[in-house]
Design an enzyme around this catalytic site. Sequence first.
Site, PDB file in Angstrom:
ATOM      1  N   LYS A 198      26.808  40.294 107.159  1.00 25.46           N
ATOM      2  CA  LYS A 198      26.484  40.846 108.480  1.00 25.46           C
ATOM      3  C   LYS A 198      25.188  40.248 109.012  1.00 25.46           C
ATOM      4  O   LYS A 198      24.327  39.842 108.241  1.00 25.46           O
ATOM      5  CB  LYS A 198      26.305  42.369 108.366  1.00 25.46           C
ATOM      6  CG  LYS A 198      27.588  43.152 108.177  1.00 25.46           C
ATOM      7  CD  LYS A 198      27.298  44.639 108.096  1.00 25.46           C
ATOM      8  CE  LYS A 198      28.561  45.451 107.881  1.00 25.46           C
ATOM      9  NZ  LYS A 198      29.481  45.429 109.021  1.00 25.46           N
ATOM     10  N   ARG A 248      38.911  49.538 104.574  1.00 23.57           N
ATOM     11  CA  ARG A 248      40.348  49.772 104.596  1.00 23.57           C
ATOM     12  C   ARG A 248      40.992  49.385 103.270  1.00 23.57           C
ATOM     13  O   ARG A 248      42.001  49.956 102.857  1.00 23.57           O
ATOM     14  CB  ARG A 248      40.976  49.011 105.779  1.00 23.57           C
ATOM     15  CG  ARG A 248      40.751  47.519 105.760  1.00 23.57           C
ATOM     16  CD  ARG A 248      41.038  46.868 107.110  1.00 23.57           C
ATOM     17  NE  ARG A 248      40.002  47.176 108.100  1.00 23.57           N
ATOM     18  CZ  ARG A 248      40.024  46.761 109.362  1.00 23.57           C
ATOM     19  NH1 ARG A 248      41.020  46.020 109.808  1.00 23.57           N
ATOM     20  NH2 ARG A 248      39.060  47.095 110.189  1.00 23.57           N
TER      21      ARG A 248
HETATM   22  N1  BES Z   1      31.216  49.465 107.815  1.00 22.33           N
HETATM   23  C1  BES Z   1      31.700  48.641 108.850  1.00 22.33           C
HETATM   24  C2  BES Z   1      31.906  49.386 110.166  1.00 22.33           C
HETATM   25  C3  BES Z   1      30.683  49.983 110.800  1.00 22.33           C
HETATM   26  C4  BES Z   1      30.113  49.375 111.890  1.00 22.33           C
HETATM   27  C5  BES Z   1      30.163  51.175 110.359  1.00 22.33           C
HETATM   28  C6  BES Z   1      29.011  49.926 112.508  1.00 22.33           C
HETATM   29  C7  BES Z   1      29.056  51.735 110.973  1.00 22.33           C
HETATM   30  C8  BES Z   1      28.486  51.117 112.051  1.00 22.33           C
HETATM   31  C9  BES Z   1      33.049  48.021 108.459  1.00 22.33           C
HETATM   32  O1  BES Z   1      33.214  47.800 107.107  1.00 22.33           O
HETATM   33  C10 BES Z   1      33.182  46.713 109.174  1.00 22.33           C
HETATM   34  O2  BES Z   1      32.328  45.897 109.000  1.00 22.33           O
HETATM   35  N2  BES Z   1      34.224  46.554 109.975  1.00 22.33           N
HETATM   36  C11 BES Z   1      34.464  45.345 110.709  1.00 22.33           C
HETATM   37  C12 BES Z   1      35.929  45.028 110.614  1.00 22.33           C
HETATM   38  C13 BES Z   1      36.302  43.680 111.168  1.00 22.33           C
HETATM   39  C14 BES Z   1      35.713  42.569 110.307  1.00 22.33           C
HETATM   40  C15 BES Z   1      37.796  43.556 111.241  1.00 22.33           C
HETATM   41  C16 BES Z   1      34.077  45.570 112.175  1.00 22.33           C
HETATM   42  O3  BES Z   1      34.319  46.654 112.696  1.00 22.33           O
HETATM   43  O4  BES Z   1      33.493  44.669 112.764  1.00 22.33           O
HETATM   44 ZN    ZN Z   2      32.320  45.960 106.437  1.00 27.53          ZN
END
Ligand code: BES
Ligand code: ZN
Length: 498
Positions: free
Chosen positions: A271, A345
């Site tokens: 990230k 997921r």
């Molecule tokens: N933990 C994150 C989602 C998240 C984002 C939680 C902001 C709290 C605050 C999750 O694991 C994630 O990174 N999801 C990605 C999925 C994508 C790569 C398909 C997302 O939402 O960008």
């Molecule tokens: Zn994630």
Amino acid sequence: MNLGVFEGKWSKEYTALFFVFRDLVAPKVKGVGDAKAVQQALDLAKEEGFGGKKEEVIVVNPPSSKLGNRVIFVGLGDKKEAKPTTFREVTGAAMRALRFCPPHLVMVLPSARALGESSTRLAQLATEGVLLGTYRFDRYLNGAGEKKWKNIYLANVPSNQGKKGIERGRIFAEAAIFARDLVNEGASVVTPEYLANIAKQLAEKEKSIEVKIFNEKTLIEQNFGGIYGVGRGSHHPPCFIELKYTPAKAQKTLALVGKGVTFDSGGVNIKPTHSLETMKEDMSGAAAVLGVFSALAKLRPKLKVVGLIPASENMVDGNSYKPGDFLRTYSGKTVEVTNTDAEGRIILADALSYGVRHHKPDVIIDMATLTGSAALALGQNIMALFSTDDSLALALQEASDRSGEKLWRLPLEKDYMEDLKSHFADIKNAPAIRRGGAIHGALFLHYFLESHPRWAHFDIAGVAWSTRDRGYIRRGGTGVTVRTLLEYCMDENLWKTS
Ligand code: BES
Ligand code: ZN
Ligand code: ZN
């Protein structure tokens, strides 16, 4: 903090707090000063510009009043717009706004009729507002901590109803605070093993609660390829936690599943800096399950509750799973990993299939900080709900109306499954397009439910962490869904029909 019903005789050692609507009509209450003193104090407040706006707080110093030399007024806003949940928010905001803590605060509840609620519920709402609003994660604060409250009494409520409401409010608020503490603590402390130890402690304390921990070795042996795959790059080994609350006469079984990514670095798809800072919140679903379990033995609902927590840390390491890898999940279904940051997921897939297979629950609900898309769509105040069952969605809406934790239902648009199709495996974890991201996440989970008909999914990515103080919400972990789920468990009418 000592919280009780005001049953004494009024004296000047008490400090009164009154709630007033925008019509600025003085509340009529027996036993707190007298009507004349209240009217005089309110007139003084009006002179000083108090208008009864929602969350407006004023402290006045009336000369020689029966109420004493300090009286507090708190605005409830427009009478027509006032809802019971407004009252909880106002209480929380008032507690934060007060710069001093009178040693004996008498909080005069507004008229139950004006708010369309029972006295018991108002006492519960006030208690939740007070306890959640005065909460602060202060373990690491040297010195400058929060004000310390001593005694708060609720007035204008019959004793029995008041006591019942306070008791329930306290259990609900403490359960949410239990979850908040877990989210706020650093991820180097709150590891998968730490979550397992918390679960063990809950089971040790209560006969009605049992726990089983699947450690890393067991995860490999029993084919939890999702939880292990995501967690294997971490120094802190992954685990799977199974909790069970069994009441004397169980009528139905509810399974609660919580995403327990104790830190989400994104993995190899790491990230960007600004997104990393709060990624210890990625176990908020797990914290909600543990929060609910911390209250079940005290509340004794008549349904069996199973708690399932897949716990992994998503890290970058020589042994991490990689984009392009394939994982075989607990169900046997395979996942092509197209993005290691869509890890939630994957671990939930294992937990959902395990839950359906081994517990055959009547209802299964998961809570997960799953997608940035849910946060973008609905912001900090509203969580996304997905459900395969309309009556379950309605029941959860009702529970949410009571808890004040807002939700908005989003559709499970089956067409979008197209985007999750993989050339090489049964499904891919992240589609190439970003449009509809929250729906993709929900559809992926749905794929692992083995046709279970009554499922709901809370995407709490936007609401699990608050960037600001607001009402009874404090900056940091919010403990969201704990009180909604407890409202659901405590009302048979909600789970009998859904
Ligand atoms: N933990 C994150 C989602 C998240 C984002 C939680 C902001 C709290 C605050 C999750 O694991 C994630 O990174 N999801 C990605 C999925 C994508 C790569 C398909 C997302 O939402 O960008
Ligand atoms: Zn994630
Ligand atoms: Zn995540």
